[in-house]
Motif scaffolding. Structure first.
Motif, mmCIF file in Angstrom:
data_model
loop_
_atom_site.group_PDB
_atom_site.id
_atom_site.type_symbol
_atom_site.label_atom_id
_atom_site.label_comp_id
_atom_site.label_asym_id
_atom_site.label_seq_id
_atom_site.Cartn_x
_atom_site.Cartn_y
_atom_site.Cartn_z
ATOM 1 N N ALA A 24 0.827 -1.213 0.000
ATOM 2 C CA ALA A 24 0.000 0.000 0.000
ATOM 3 C C ALA A 24 0.859 1.259 0.000
ATOM 4 C CB ALA A 24 -0.937 -0.004 1.215
ATOM 5 N N ALA A 25 1.827 1.311 0.906
ATOM 6 C CA ALA A 25 2.654 2.517 1.025
ATOM 7 C C ALA A 25 3.617 2.689 -0.140
ATOM 8 C CB ALA A 25 3.437 2.490 2.335
ATOM 9 N N ASN A 26 3.846 1.641 -0.933
ATOM 10 C CA ASN A 26 4.718 1.776 -2.102
ATOM 11 C C ASN A 26 4.211 2.851 -3.055
ATOM 12 O OD1 ASN A 26 6.701 -0.053 -1.437
ATOM 13 N ND2 ASN A 26 5.756 -1.766 -2.519
ATOM 14 N N ASN A 27 2.894 3.069 -3.052
ATOM 15 C CA ASN A 27 2.322 4.081 -3.942
ATOM 16 C C ASN A 27 2.705 5.498 -3.525
ATOM 17 O OD1 ASN A 27 0.903 2.118 -5.479
ATOM 18 N ND2 ASN A 27 -0.693 2.040 -3.921
ATOM 19 N N LEU A 28 3.200 5.664 -2.294
ATOM 20 C CA LEU A 28 3.526 6.999 -1.793
ATOM 21 C C LEU A 28 5.029 7.244 -1.711
ATOM 22 C CD1 LEU A 28 0.940 7.318 1.139
ATOM 23 C CD2 LEU A 28 0.616 7.770 -1.291
ATOM 24 N N VAL A 29 5.824 6.299 -2.151
ATOM 25 C CA VAL A 29 7.282 6.416 -2.010
ATOM 26 C C VAL A 29 7.816 7.669 -2.696
ATOM 27 C CG1 VAL A 29 9.450 5.389 -2.823
ATOM 28 C CG2 VAL A 29 7.807 3.996 -1.575
ATOM 29 N N ASP A 30 7.362 7.943 -3.897
ATOM 30 C CA ASP A 30 7.846 9.136 -4.611
ATOM 31 C C ASP A 30 7.470 10.415 -3.875
ATOM 32 O OD1 ASP A 30 8.936 7.545 -6.584
ATOM 33 O OD2 ASP A 30 7.178 7.659 -7.880
ATOM 34 N N ILE A 31 6.303 10.423 -3.238
ATOM 35 C CA ILE A 31 5.851 11.600 -2.498
ATOM 36 C C ILE A 31 6.741 11.832 -1.283
ATOM 37 C CG2 ILE A 31 3.930 12.568 -1.173
ATOM 38 C CD1 ILE A 31 2.085 10.875 -3.025
ATOM 39 N N PHE A 32 6.994 10.765 -0.519
ATOM 40 C CA PHE A 32 7.870 10.908 0.652
ATOM 41 C C PHE A 32 9.270 11.351 0.222
ATOM 42 C CE2 PHE A 32 5.105 7.344 2.536
ATOM 43 C CZ PHE A 32 4.212 8.257 3.070
ATOM 44 N N GLY A 33 9.741 10.801 -0.884
ATOM 45 C CA GLY A 33 11.061 11.186 -1.383
ATOM 46 C C GLY A 33 11.115 12.642 -1.768
ATOM 47 N N GLN A 34 10.041 13.132 -2.408
ATOM 48 C CA GLN A 34 10.006 14.536 -2.819
ATOM 49 C C GLN A 34 9.997 15.459 -1.604
ATOM 50 O OE1 GLN A 34 6.685 15.546 -5.405
ATOM 51 N NE2 GLN A 34 6.715 17.672 -4.702
ATOM 52 N N VAL A 35 9.191 15.114 -0.582
ATOM 53 C CA VAL A 35 9.114 15.952 0.619
ATOM 54 C C VAL A 35 10.458 15.975 1.340
ATOM 55 C CG1 VAL A 35 8.017 16.189 2.884
ATOM 56 C CG2 VAL A 35 6.640 15.592 0.891
ATOM 57 N N ALA A 36 11.104 14.815 1.436
ATOM 58 C CA ALA A 36 12.415 14.751 2.097
ATOM 59 C C ALA A 36 13.448 15.577 1.338
ATOM 60 C CB ALA A 36 12.876 13.300 2.207
ATOM 61 N N GLU A 37 13.410 15.512 0.008
ATOM 62 C CA GLU A 37 14.362 16.275 -0.802
ATOM 63 C C GLU A 37 14.132 17.775 -0.644
ATOM 64 O OE1 GLU A 37 15.800 16.703 -5.474
ATOM 65 O OE2 GLU A 37 14.330 15.187 -4.901
ATOM 66 N N ASP A 38 12.866 18.188 -0.695
ATOM 67 C CA ASP A 38 12.552 19.615 -0.546
ATOM 68 C C ASP A 38 12.962 20.128 0.830
ATOM 69 O OD1 ASP A 38 11.513 19.623 -3.071
ATOM 70 O OD2 ASP A 38 9.415 19.508 -2.445
ATOM 71 N N ARG A 39 12.863 19.263 1.805
ATOM 72 C CA ARG A 39 13.179 19.640 3.184
ATOM 73 C C ARG A 39 14.674 19.514 3.479
ATOM 74 N NH1 ARG A 39 11.626 22.208 7.773
ATOM 75 N NH2 ARG A 39 12.007 21.039 9.672
ATOM 76 N N GLY A 40 15.404 18.846 2.590
ATOM 77 C CA GLY A 40 16.823 18.611 2.824
ATOM 78 C C GLY A 40 17.056 17.551 3.883
ATOM 79 N N CYS A 41 16.165 16.550 3.932
ATOM 80 C CA CYS A 41 16.212 15.518 4.968
ATOM 81 C C CYS A 41 16.666 14.181 4.409
ATOM 82 C CB CYS A 41 14.831 15.314 5.588
ATOM 83 S SG CYS A 41 14.200 16.692 6.539
ATOM 84 N N SER A 42 17.185 13.344 5.295
ATOM 85 C CA SER A 42 17.325 11.931 4.999
ATOM 86 C C SER A 42 15.962 11.271 5.213
ATOM 87 C CB SER A 42 18.368 11.287 5.910
ATOM 88 O OG SER A 42 19.632 11.886 5.735
ATOM 89 N N LEU A 43 15.803 10.076 4.663
ATOM 90 C CA LEU A 43 14.516 9.388 4.736
ATOM 91 C C LEU A 43 14.739 7.955 5.198
ATOM 92 C CD1 LEU A 43 11.453 9.535 4.122
ATOM 93 C CD2 LEU A 43 11.987 8.930 1.754
ATOM 94 N N SER A 44 14.018 7.547 6.229
ATOM 95 C CA SER A 44 14.144 6.181 6.754
ATOM 96 C C SER A 44 12.774 5.518 6.763
ATOM 97 C CB SER A 44 14.704 6.199 8.183
ATOM 98 O OG SER A 44 16.001 6.730 8.217
#
Length: 469
Positions: A24-44
């Protein structure tokens, strides 16, 4: 220049931690990646390892070890796309590790041998250097399958995931689950600022049970979330004792990776199941706990990397997916609740599902947003070793924002009541699809960015000036 210290932004930059399952959450991976990139964050991503359904159930039965299906699913989903379509190898590797063998056990066995012997069409666009790096771990698992074959127990290749077989082979070869994850991530090119963390770092199986409000107990994640067969009618104590005695006797004649006397329900092949067609639970789930092979409750510690990631995080996200079998198993582990409640984690965002499922939807009492929040808060509370559940006034220690959809079949949201508890709600419009409402990617990304904010561009200038001078 050689005298300058090496900068390790991963240790100092902020982090976003996402609790989720697999598909289910695989559909949101690109979204989480975009938010982390915009925020300058690492993602776990913190992923549960308690799944005992599908092809994972056969690997657990024969080899023991954690349920790896969700970990493999997330790693493969994180393989970067090539929009130009020029990099055919990258697409081929993604297809390879996502591939499932035939649903016919005999045909699946033949197909597997073609893969091991490098004759299968899946290898066509994978360079020989990478192919010969992958094959030794497939050979390892193949040798172990042959070694462990007994008249009473033969490995069933039906619908087996090639990625799951690779991860198991790598785990057996290295003796380390995390090394196997690192190897698959390195081969597939998963970005270095994203990590996939198993909730428990273990070479052993960890199973869960669910206690319902009517007093009944369901053992094993597969039986809780999407049972292979309809739930049995209640039995008398005498009938139950006789049945369990016979099942234990039958299973103890089978040579597999389970200890004699282990619960029969944890030793079954759960290869075939249907997530879409499941009957309602007889009553609501009251709590989830981990069990040992004999069904006794235990309190395992989390992977140390889980606590480390949360302590570095400014934002924790509880993603869409199965509440009680994907999210809660990560939260009830020791000390996780304390880490989430810490002051450094400013944003604790619950993304509500677009529909009600078996775990949250007894027909007579479907869950609302407050019920989801109570389940999350209760899990974090129990991870502290505390009995009962926290008062509603303390929910905001574990959930600060709720993002939800509006539309037919979505969970109700008690906006005024949640506002009174200090929890903000963000409503989004989605679209119909997949049996419920589905999030629009752009809208969800904007909502998350509005909550957590964006990176201060002055930080980039400051970092650049430091390097230049």
């Amino acid at each position: 220049m050689d005298s300058l210290p090496r900068l390790n932004f991963g240790a100092t930059r902020s982090r976003i931690v996402v609790f989720s399952g697999g598909s289910a959450a695989n559909n949101l991976v690109d979204i989480f990646g975009q938010v982390a990139e915009d925020r300058g964050c690492s993602l776990s991503y913190v992923i549960p390892i308690s799944d005992n359904g599908g092809s994972s159930s056969e690997l657990i039965r024969v080899f023991g070890g954690p349920g790896i299906g969700d970990v493999r699913s997330r790693l493969v989903r994180l393989i970067p796309e090539d929009p130009s379509g020029v990099d055919t190898e990258k697409a081929a590797i993604k297809t390879f590790f996502n591939h499932r063998l035939s649903s016919s056990p005999s045909e699946a066995r033949i197909e597997w041998l073609d893969i091991v012997e490098s004759r299968h069409p899946l290898w066509a666009h994978i360079e020989s250097s990478k192919r010969e790096l992958i094959r030794p771990f497939l050979n390892t698992i193949n040798l172990e399958i042959v070694k462990r074959a007994r008249p009473s127990s033969v490995f069933n290749f039906q619908s087996a995931s090639v990625g799951n077989l690779f991860l198991t082979g790598a785990r057996l070869f290295t003796g380390s689950f995390e090394s196997a994850i690192y190897l698959l991530g390195a081969i597939t090119g998963v970005p270095g600022n994203v990590e996939v963390i198993p909730a428990i770092n273990s070479n052993f199986s960890h199973h869960i049970s669910a206690g319902l409000q009517d007093g009944s107990v369901i053992t094993g994640q597969n039986a809780i979330s999407h049972p292979s067969v309809p739930s049995a009618v209640p039995e008398s104590p005498i009938t139950t004792t006789r049945r369990l005695s016979k099942e234990l006797s039958d299973h103890d004649r089978v040579e597999d990776a389970n200890l004699p006397g282990s619960l029969p329900s944890l030793r079954k092949q759960n290869i075939e199941f249907h997530k879409e067609v499941t009957e309602d639970l007889p009553s609501r789930i009251e709590r989830i706990w981990y069990i040992n092979p004999y069904g006794q409750e235990i309190r395992p510690a989390p992977n140390s990397k889980v606590l480390e990631a949360i302590r570095q995080a400014s934002c924790v996200i509880y993603s869409i997916g199965s509440l009680y079998t994907s999210i809660i198993p990560c939260l009830i582990l020791r000390d996780v609740g304390d880490a989430i409640a810490a002051a450094n984690v400013r944003f604790k965002i619950l993304i509500l599902n677009g529909s009600i499922d078996r775990e949250t939807g007894p027909a007579h009492a479907p869950y609302g947003a407050k019920d989801f929040i109570a389940a999350v808060a209760g899990a974090c509370w129990s991870s502290r070793g505390l009995k009962g559940v926290p008062s509603a006034e303390r929910y905001k220690e574990f959930v600060t924002h709720v993002v939800h959809l509006q539309g037919e079949g979505t969970p109700r949201v008690e906006k005024d009541e949640l506002t009174g508890l200090g929890i903000e709600t963000v409503r989004l419009y989605g679209r119909r699809g997949g049996g419920g409402m589905v999030y629009d990617g752009a809208a969800l990304a904007q909502a998350l960015a509005a909550i957590v904010g964006r990176r201060d561009p002055r930080m980039d200038r400051s970092r650049r000036n430091t390097l230049e001078h």
